[in-house]
Design a protein around this motif. Structure first.
Motif, PDB file in Angstrom:
ATOM      1  N   LEU A 264      -9.041  10.786  -3.813  1.00  0.00           N
ATOM      2  CA  LEU A 264      -9.427   9.761  -4.781  1.00  0.00           C
ATOM      3  C   LEU A 264      -8.346   9.566  -5.834  1.00  0.00           C
ATOM      4  O   LEU A 264      -8.128   8.452  -6.314  1.00  0.00           O
ATOM      5  N   ALA A 265      -7.641  10.647  -6.190  1.00  0.00           N
ATOM      6  CA  ALA A 265      -6.590  10.541  -7.205  1.00  0.00           C
ATOM      7  C   ALA A 265      -5.410   9.719  -6.711  1.00  0.00           C
ATOM      8  O   ALA A 265      -4.801   8.960  -7.479  1.00  0.00           O
ATOM      9  N   ARG A 266      -5.066   9.841  -5.443  1.00  0.00           N
ATOM     10  CA  ARG A 266      -3.893   9.168  -4.893  1.00  0.00           C
ATOM     11  C   ARG A 266      -4.224   7.809  -4.291  1.00  0.00           C
ATOM     12  O   ARG A 266      -3.319   7.063  -3.946  1.00  0.00           O
ATOM     13  N   ARG A 267      -5.496   7.499  -4.166  1.00  0.00           N
ATOM     14  CA  ARG A 267      -5.901   6.228  -3.585  1.00  0.00           C
ATOM     15  C   ARG A 267      -5.570   5.091  -4.548  1.00  0.00           C
ATOM     16  O   ARG A 267      -5.721   5.240  -5.757  1.00  0.00           O
ATOM     17  N   PRO A 268      -5.124   3.919  -4.051  1.00  0.00           N
ATOM     18  CA  PRO A 268      -4.876   2.781  -4.946  1.00  0.00           C
ATOM     19  C   PRO A 268      -6.114   2.440  -5.761  1.00  0.00           C
ATOM     20  O   PRO A 268      -7.244   2.522  -5.271  1.00  0.00           O
TER      21      PRO A 268
ATOM     22  N   LEU B  10      -6.167  16.150  11.316  1.00  0.00           N
ATOM     23  CA  LEU B  10      -6.745  14.923  11.885  1.00  0.00           C
ATOM     24  C   LEU B  10      -7.992  14.494  11.116  1.00  0.00           C
ATOM     25  O   LEU B  10      -8.246  13.289  10.954  1.00  0.00           O
ATOM     26  N   VAL B  11      -8.774  15.463  10.660  1.00  0.00           N
ATOM     27  CA  VAL B  11      -9.943  15.143   9.841  1.00  0.00           C
ATOM     28  C   VAL B  11      -9.502  14.447   8.551  1.00  0.00           C
ATOM     29  O   VAL B  11     -10.139  13.479   8.103  1.00  0.00           O
ATOM     30  N   LEU B  12      -8.413  14.925   7.966  1.00  0.00           N
ATOM     31  CA  LEU B  12      -7.904  14.280   6.755  1.00  0.00           C
ATOM     32  C   LEU B  12      -7.403  12.872   7.043  1.00  0.00           C
ATOM     33  O   LEU B  12      -7.599  11.953   6.224  1.00  0.00           O
ATOM     34  N   ARG B  13      -6.760  12.672   8.155  1.00  0.00           N
ATOM     35  CA  ARG B  13      -6.347  11.310   8.527  1.00  0.00           C
ATOM     36  C   ARG B  13      -7.552  10.379   8.626  1.00  0.00           C
ATOM     37  O   ARG B  13      -7.472   9.200   8.272  1.00  0.00           O
ATOM     38  N   TRP B  14      -8.671  10.923   9.085  1.00  0.00           N
ATOM     39  CA  TRP B  14      -9.874  10.126   9.314  1.00  0.00           C
ATOM     40  C   TRP B  14     -10.666   9.900   8.031  1.00  0.00           C
ATOM     41  O   TRP B  14     -11.038   8.767   7.707  1.00  0.00           O
ATOM     42  N   ARG B  15     -10.905  10.967   7.268  1.00  0.00           N
ATOM     43  CA  ARG B  15     -11.809  10.892   6.134  1.00  0.00           C
ATOM     44  C   ARG B  15     -11.124  10.880   4.770  1.00  0.00           C
ATOM     45  O   ARG B  15     -11.719  10.418   3.795  1.00  0.00           O
ATOM     46  N   ALA B  16      -9.916  11.409   4.670  1.00  0.00           N
ATOM     47  CA  ALA B  16      -9.235  11.488   3.375  1.00  0.00           C
ATOM     48  C   ALA B  16      -7.749  11.180   3.562  1.00  0.00           C
ATOM     49  O   ALA B  16      -6.891  12.045   3.361  1.00  0.00           O
ATOM     50  N   PRO B  17      -7.424   9.947   3.928  1.00  0.00           N
ATOM     51  CA  PRO B  17      -6.031   9.630   4.281  1.00  0.00           C
ATOM     52  C   PRO B  17      -5.058   9.725   3.121  1.00  0.00           C
ATOM     53  O   PRO B  17      -3.848   9.842   3.343  1.00  0.00           O
ATOM     54  N   HIS B  18      -5.525   9.671   1.884  1.00  0.00           N
ATOM     55  CA  HIS B  18      -4.628   9.746   0.730  1.00  0.00           C
ATOM     56  C   HIS B  18      -4.564  11.143   0.120  1.00  0.00           C
ATOM     57  O   HIS B  18      -3.980  11.310  -0.958  1.00  0.00           O
ATOM     58  N   ALA B  19      -5.165  12.127   0.768  1.00  0.00           N
ATOM     59  CA  ALA B  19      -5.192  13.483   0.214  1.00  0.00           C
ATOM     60  C   ALA B  19      -3.784  14.058   0.083  1.00  0.00           C
ATOM     61  O   ALA B  19      -2.845  13.643   0.765  1.00  0.00           O
ATOM     62  N   ASP B  20      -3.644  15.015  -0.802  1.00  0.00           N
ATOM     63  CA  ASP B  20      -2.350  15.654  -1.052  1.00  0.00           C
ATOM     64  C   ASP B  20      -1.800  16.238   0.252  1.00  0.00           C
ATOM     65  O   ASP B  20      -2.496  16.989   0.944  1.00  0.00           O
ATOM     66  N   PRO B  21      -0.543  15.931   0.605  1.00  0.00           N
ATOM     67  CA  PRO B  21      -0.005  16.389   1.894  1.00  0.00           C
ATOM     68  C   PRO B  21       0.550  17.805   1.885  1.00  0.00           C
ATOM     69  O   PRO B  21       1.015  18.284   2.929  1.00  0.00           O
TER      70      PRO B  21
ATOM     71  N   TYR C 251       0.845  -1.193   0.000  1.00  0.00           N
ATOM     72  CA  TYR C 251       0.000   0.000   0.000  1.00  0.00           C
ATOM     73  C   TYR C 251       0.881   1.245   0.000  1.00  0.00           C
ATOM     74  O   TYR C 251       1.850   1.333   0.772  1.00  0.00           O
ATOM     75  N   PRO C 252       0.596   2.184  -0.856  1.00  0.00           N
ATOM     76  CA  PRO C 252       1.411   3.417  -0.892  1.00  0.00           C
ATOM     77  C   PRO C 252       1.255   4.212   0.394  1.00  0.00           C
ATOM     78  O   PRO C 252       0.212   4.179   1.039  1.00  0.00           O
ATOM     79  N   THR C 253       2.311   4.923   0.754  1.00  0.00           N
ATOM     80  CA  THR C 253       2.251   5.743   1.955  1.00  0.00           C
ATOM     81  C   THR C 253       1.322   6.929   1.738  1.00  0.00           C
ATOM     82  O   THR C 253       1.231   7.476   0.640  1.00  0.00           O
ATOM     83  N   THR C 254       0.627   7.313   2.791  1.00  0.00           N
ATOM     84  CA  THR C 254      -0.309   8.442   2.686  1.00  0.00           C
ATOM     85  C   THR C 254       0.368   9.781   2.934  1.00  0.00           C
ATOM     86  O   THR C 254      -0.190  10.821   2.596  1.00  0.00           O
ATOM     87  N   ARG C 255       1.549   9.774   3.562  1.00  0.00           N
ATOM     88  CA  ARG C 255       2.329  10.984   3.836  1.00  0.00           C
ATOM     89  C   ARG C 255       1.598  11.966   4.746  1.00  0.00           C
ATOM     90  O   ARG C 255       1.806  13.175   4.661  1.00  0.00           O
TER      91      ARG C 255
ATOM     92  N   ALA D 108      -5.493   5.137 -14.658  1.00  0.00           N
ATOM     93  CA  ALA D 108      -5.046   5.648 -13.366  1.00  0.00           C
ATOM     94  C   ALA D 108      -3.583   6.081 -13.461  1.00  0.00           C
ATOM     95  O   ALA D 108      -2.762   5.427 -14.093  1.00  0.00           O
ATOM     96  N   VAL D 109      -3.250   7.172 -12.819  1.00  0.00           N
ATOM     97  CA  VAL D 109      -1.895   7.695 -12.794  1.00  0.00           C
ATOM     98  C   VAL D 109      -1.488   7.879 -11.348  1.00  0.00           C
ATOM     99  O   VAL D 109      -2.175   8.564 -10.582  1.00  0.00           O
ATOM    100  N   ARG D 110      -0.399   7.256 -10.947  1.00  0.00           N
ATOM    101  CA  ARG D 110       0.077   7.424  -9.576  1.00  0.00           C
ATOM    102  C   ARG D 110       0.849   8.725  -9.465  1.00  0.00           C
ATOM    103  O   ARG D 110       1.687   9.032 -10.314  1.00  0.00           O
ATOM    104  N   ILE D 111       0.559   9.523  -8.445  1.00  0.00           N
ATOM    105  CA  ILE D 111       1.261  10.780  -8.231  1.00  0.00           C
ATOM    106  C   ILE D 111       1.895  10.768  -6.850  1.00  0.00           C
ATOM    107  O   ILE D 111       1.302  10.240  -5.904  1.00  0.00           O
ATOM    108  N   PRO D 112       3.064  11.306  -6.716  1.00  0.00           N
ATOM    109  CA  PRO D 112       3.741  11.289  -5.397  1.00  0.00           C
ATOM    110  C   PRO D 112       3.141  12.282  -4.455  1.00  0.00           C
ATOM    111  O   PRO D 112       2.481  13.217  -4.874  1.00  0.00           O
TER     112      PRO D 112
END
Length: 457
Positions: free
Chosen positions: A431-435, A62-73, A8-12, A453-457
């Motif tokens: 959604l873009a960064r999610r596997p 913390l909300v992003l960790r809960w609801r959008a863990p793959h969001a852009d960091p 699984y890719p890291t969520t950063r 799908a395109v993986r983005i860092p």
């Protein structure tokens, strides 16, 4: 036989937390410098404002960790830093002018971050917004026309773009740009084949069919209507530029850009020759040093003189006189930074905006559905266009338009709307960064805009 475990890719999210803390510390350091320069000691509100901004940003993290863990960091830290620096400059101007705009701006900051967190929690999938394409169109038009209501609308500094209820005022055009971006993305993802694959070819351009010109002509007429009825050059330019940009992303046809620029030039000539307030701004832009423009060009000239006195590295926080410039904490906040942080500080601010826009465009590239691509690209471009228009007006590249600098300028409408823009980009980037295996089918199974799908860092 070896067992292959899924990777699984890291969520950063930890990287995001470190960057958020760094952004808050930079803002607190700038606030401390203002206090030390003004009074020779740390300001009393340092820990209240710095701690409050840090707590709000961490809660959203913390909300992003809960609801959008793959969001852009990167989006949240950049927005937090810009918001914090804006608070610092507004506080610094409060000390010179004896006002309390910083406390109001902090309240709006809290409301904006709270709205962003609520949107991330409530909106689990951005594709749901596509269901409300034409609802967004109606809502956007209502918001644009709301200031024209006789009792509700308010005219401030010659522009009728405000809605007032008692002592409170709000600029509905700031929210209108978001809902109209939803409408543009929803409409064009359905009709982009007709707009991009048909039409005659003239020289090196493939022109659209006459019947396909309807949407862009309607958008042009609506933007001119905003300019005529509300005397608001900035919103008109932002509205039409947003539509042309999303149209180009949807169709990839240069002809739409050529047509859009042609219509913009026609509208600009019409406005400059028939509307006194537009003609006055063009005259100030072209001849700011004329004796006849001594009063009307005062704001622009003082802003230019202030940036010139700042030089390369600036006079230092609280060591300049940006308070001489009218509306130094709103319309000309960028010039205020230029005087006290110099050209290097202005480039640093532009770099932060460039990073914000780049991450938005990267999200548009990586997301798998056509609606999300157009929405993310439109939102990112709206920030880029707004920054260009504001900075161009302050530096006399283009005429002044009256737009506010995102996150930096005093004003609740702009601040809340830009935090909502960041929240939408965070949701789309999740959604873009999610596997790909974790991405469910969208609410519109007929979406023809699904891409590889395109993986983005």
């Amino acid at each position: 036989m070896a067992t292959v475990l899924p990777v699984y890719p890291t969520t950063r999210r930890n990287v995001e937390l470190v960057l958020v803390v760094a952004a808050v510390l930079i803002a607190c350091g700038a606030w401390a410098v203002v206090g030390l320069t003004e009074h020779g000691s740390l300001p009393g509100g340092l820990f209240a404002y710095g701690g409050g901004l840090g707590a709000l940003a961490v809660v959203l993290h913390l909300v992003l960790r809960w609801r959008a863990p793959h969001a852009d960091p990167v989006l949240l830290p950049v927005a937090t830093l810009l918001n914090g620096l804006g608070l610092v400059m507004i506080h610094r101007l409060d000390l010179s002018e004896g006002t309390s705009a910083a406390s109001r701006q902090f309240v709006w900051s809290a409301l904006g971050i709270a709205a962003a967190g609520a949107l991330v929690v409530v909106l689990r999938d951005h594709r749901v917004l596509r269901r409300y394409t034409f609802t967004a169109m109606v809502a956007g038009l209502v918001l644009l026309l709301l200031p024209l209501v006789p009792v509700l609308g308010k005219e401030i500094n010659g522009a009728r773009i405000w809605v007032g209820i008692g002592p409170l005022s709000f600029q509905p055009g700031e929210i209108a740009k978001i809902v109209l971006a939803v409408f543009f993305a929803g409409y064009l993802v359905v009709h982009r084949d007709a707009l991009s694959l048909t039409g005659p070819k003239v020289l090196f351009l493939r022109l659209p069919r006459a019947r396909d010109l309807g949407p862009i002509l309607l958008a042009w007429a609506a933007s001119v209507g905003v300019l005529v009825l509300q005397r608001d050059l900035g919103t008109s330019l932002l509205f039409f530029g947003l539509f042309v940009a999303v149209l180009y992303v949807a169709t990839e046809r240069v002809s739409w850009i050529v047509i859009g620029l042609g219509l913009f030039a026609a509208g600009a000539v019409f406005a400059a020759t028939t509307m006194s307030h537009v003609r006055s701004r063009v005259d100030i832009w072209l001849h700011p040093f004329d004796a006849d423009n001594a009063d009307s060009a005062y704001q622009l000239l003082q802003g230019l003189y202030g940036m010139a006195s700042g030089g390369l590295l600036g006079t230092g926080l609280d060591r300049g006189r940006p308070d001489i410039v009218p509306f130094a904490n709103s319309d000309f906040v960028y010039a205020s930074f230029g005087e006290e942080l110099g050209l290097a500080g202005l480039f640093a601010l532009l770099l932060l905006y460039a990073v914000l826009v780049e991450r938005g465009m990267r999200t548009a590239i990586g997301v798998r559905d056509g609606f999300g691509k157009l929405l993310a690209a439109g939102l990112a471009f709206s920030v880029a266009l707004q920054v260009f228009v504001v900075v161009g007006g302050v530096t006399r590249v283009i005429p002044l338009t009256g737009l506010t600098t995102p996150f930096l300028a005093a004003g609740g409408s702009s601040l809340v709307s830009n935090w909502i823009v960041v929240a939408l980009l965070l949701r789309i980037s999740d959604l873009a960064r999610r596997p790909a295996a974790e991405v469910r089918n969208g609410p519109e199974p007929g979406d023809t805009g699904v891409t590889q799908a395109v993986r983005i860092p």
